[in-house]
Design a protein around this motif. Sequence first.
Motif, short mmCIF file in Angstrom:
data_model
loop_
_atom_site.label_atom_id
_atom_site.label_comp_id
_atom_site.label_asym_id
_atom_site.label_seq_id
_atom_site.Cartn_x
_atom_site.Cartn_y
_atom_site.Cartn_z
N TYR A 119 -0.24 -10.13 1.75
CA TYR A 119 -0.09 -8.97 1.30
C TYR A 119 -0.68 -8.40 3.15
CZ TYR A 119 -0.50 -8.50 -2.98
OH TYR A 119 -0.20 -8.47 -4.20
N GLU A 175 5.45 -10.60 -6.13
CA GLU A 175 4.50 -9.71 -5.44
C GLU A 175 5.40 -9.78 -4.61
OE1 GLU A 175 -0.25 -10.59 -6.23
OE2 GLU A 175 1.13 -12.04 -7.27
N ARG A 197 -8.95 -6.56 -7.48
CA ARG A 197 -8.01 -5.26 -6.84
C ARG A 197 -7.65 -5.61 -5.04
NH1 ARG A 197 -10.08 -0.85 -9.87
NH2 ARG A 197 -11.37 -1.12 -10.87
N VAL A 219 -0.46 -6.11 -6.15
CA VAL A 219 0.46 -5.47 -6.87
C VAL A 219 0.60 -5.61 -8.68
CG1 VAL A 219 1.51 -4.77 -4.61
CG2 VAL A 219 2.02 -6.51 -6.23
N THR A 220 0.87 -4.23 -9.48
CA THR A 220 1.08 -4.45 -10.72
C THR A 220 2.42 -3.68 -10.82
OG1 THR A 220 0.27 -2.00 -10.75
CG2 THR A 220 -1.48 -4.52 -11.02
N ALA A 272 2.72 -0.52 -9.52
CA ALA A 272 3.38 -0.46 -7.71
C ALA A 272 4.27 -0.21 -7.72
CB ALA A 272 1.83 -1.94 -7.02
N LEU A 311 -2.42 1.41 -6.56
CA LEU A 311 -1.44 0.56 -5.33
C LEU A 311 -3.31 1.35 -4.11
CD1 LEU A 311 -1.51 -2.18 -4.32
CD2 LEU A 311 0.16 -1.60 -3.70
#
Length: 566
Positions: A53, A148, A214, A217-218, A221, A309
């Motif tokens: 990330y 991800e 939080r 990524v979802t 996203a 995001l």
Amino acid sequence: MKKIRIVCIFVILGTFTFSCKKNFLDKAPGVDVTENTIFSSPTQLETYIASMYRHGIHHGFCTDDKSLTESISLDISAGATDEGEYAVAWLTSQYWNSASITASDIVNLEDYRFYLRWTAIRICNIMMERIGEVPGLQESYREQVIAEAKFVRALNYFEMLKRYGGVPIVNKRFQLSEELKISRNTIEECVNFIVNDCTEAAGALPPTYPSTMRGRVTKGAALMLKSKALLYAASPLFNTATPYMPLGENNKLICYGNYDANRWKLAADAAKAVLDWAPSGNCKLIDDKGVDVNYKYEWSTNDNEEIILANKSFGTRYPWDIPWAVMKPNTIANPGWGGLQATFNLVRKYEKKDGTPQTWNANGGNDLFKKYDELDPRFKQTIAYHNSYWNVETPVFNCIGNSIGHWMHKLIPSDLHNGAAQIPSWQLFRLAEAYLNYAEALNEAEGPVDAAYDAVNKIRRRSGMPDLPKGLSKDDFRKRVHNERDIELAFEDHRFWDIRRWKIAEEDGVMKGNFWGLKLATIPASSEIHYEPYIFEVRSFLPKMYLHPFILWEVNKGYLVQNPGW
């Protein structure tokens, strides 16, 4: 076809370069961290996910994160567009405005993350290759982390696509003993690669996370990134038989080589998928704070419901820290390094509250405050104007005699002042953009159908603006949606890229030609202000600037097809 040598030495070394800050890997005394260490336990894996990330999730906003690279980006792209003008001459934007940016300085002046992207991509490829070796890892979590990694890889390819066009596709980890001369892939191949990664990621990612997670990524996203990639692919810069400048047999590195209207349909469908996901992701437009607050609440409140995001790697920053120091006007308490002024080119785009164009006297006028009060409520939530409120230290903002008439206030919290640090809200994706993506793409695919109207009108209504008038032609609807993006997404690192994908940079007052400000003066015995439009700068733009140049020293190695004109 010519080749590009991937700079793997940067990538290999960068794979195990972690921050010493909390939540990232701290090497214990006497312990050597290797790949085998990373994949030896779920706990160690989390440090690698954090590094993925840190290297791979970023935004075009300025940052001073020099723990990853010695290069820094000090200003936002708005200063190189009709949105803004920096008050100092030494920032990156000025190189674009004078058309003096070169292939030698592109890394330090805009794309300072060029090498970091290859590091991020390598981290993702290693993650996907070795995560199956982690003992005790639940299968569902393994699939999520792979998803991800695919998203992060796709994001970095998208960031390169919009800058350079086709780039080399690297979908595995390379060893130094392997052939490293990798050709640039075509626009079509790169778009397909990004879309495939996003599609697969969306299928395995959760719709939402607990509040303690939080920033991960979802599904939303992944769908949003797919939407953006397909929108750019459908736009005039790439979706054409004729590139912006000829590149001979390599034209498909910078455009598709044909126009296909179905690309707009694919972009519309992808944006609609984001809107369909939103309820399951607890994501919605901020529309319950009042028309004079909704818009500012969204950009000034971290972790609000409209954000899909955001980059969560930055903590609190004081007014004298980057990014605030570069953004804040040099005319207020705790002055910054210059600040970003808003051009009159931008101000003129704000409609009146009844949806009609505002009228500005070319020779000047004595009713400035009256005109401000008539404008779209987003104006006062975006722009610092004369006598507006800045913060408790500067409750009355002065624009007379010290600016081009307006300054950017958006992105800078009013709660930021001496001794009151704030966390930057570095949003990558928010739901309003999905609505605008959908309206634009659907109009291009089918014309101004009801669904396109509905999408853009949702954005307007939440700020108290009337619906677009019915009966617009396709061309007129396009202009209105483009203007809506200019207003709604102002200063969020969209305009620079929209200008290029639409191929409008050479229009007067966009990235070339006359740039306007307002001279302001008091009127004796009056509470009003006199304004007078004037040209503060004439900017240059060369056609080659529709895409970035590849770094000169990489081109000089003889394996890289340079973009035309550089």
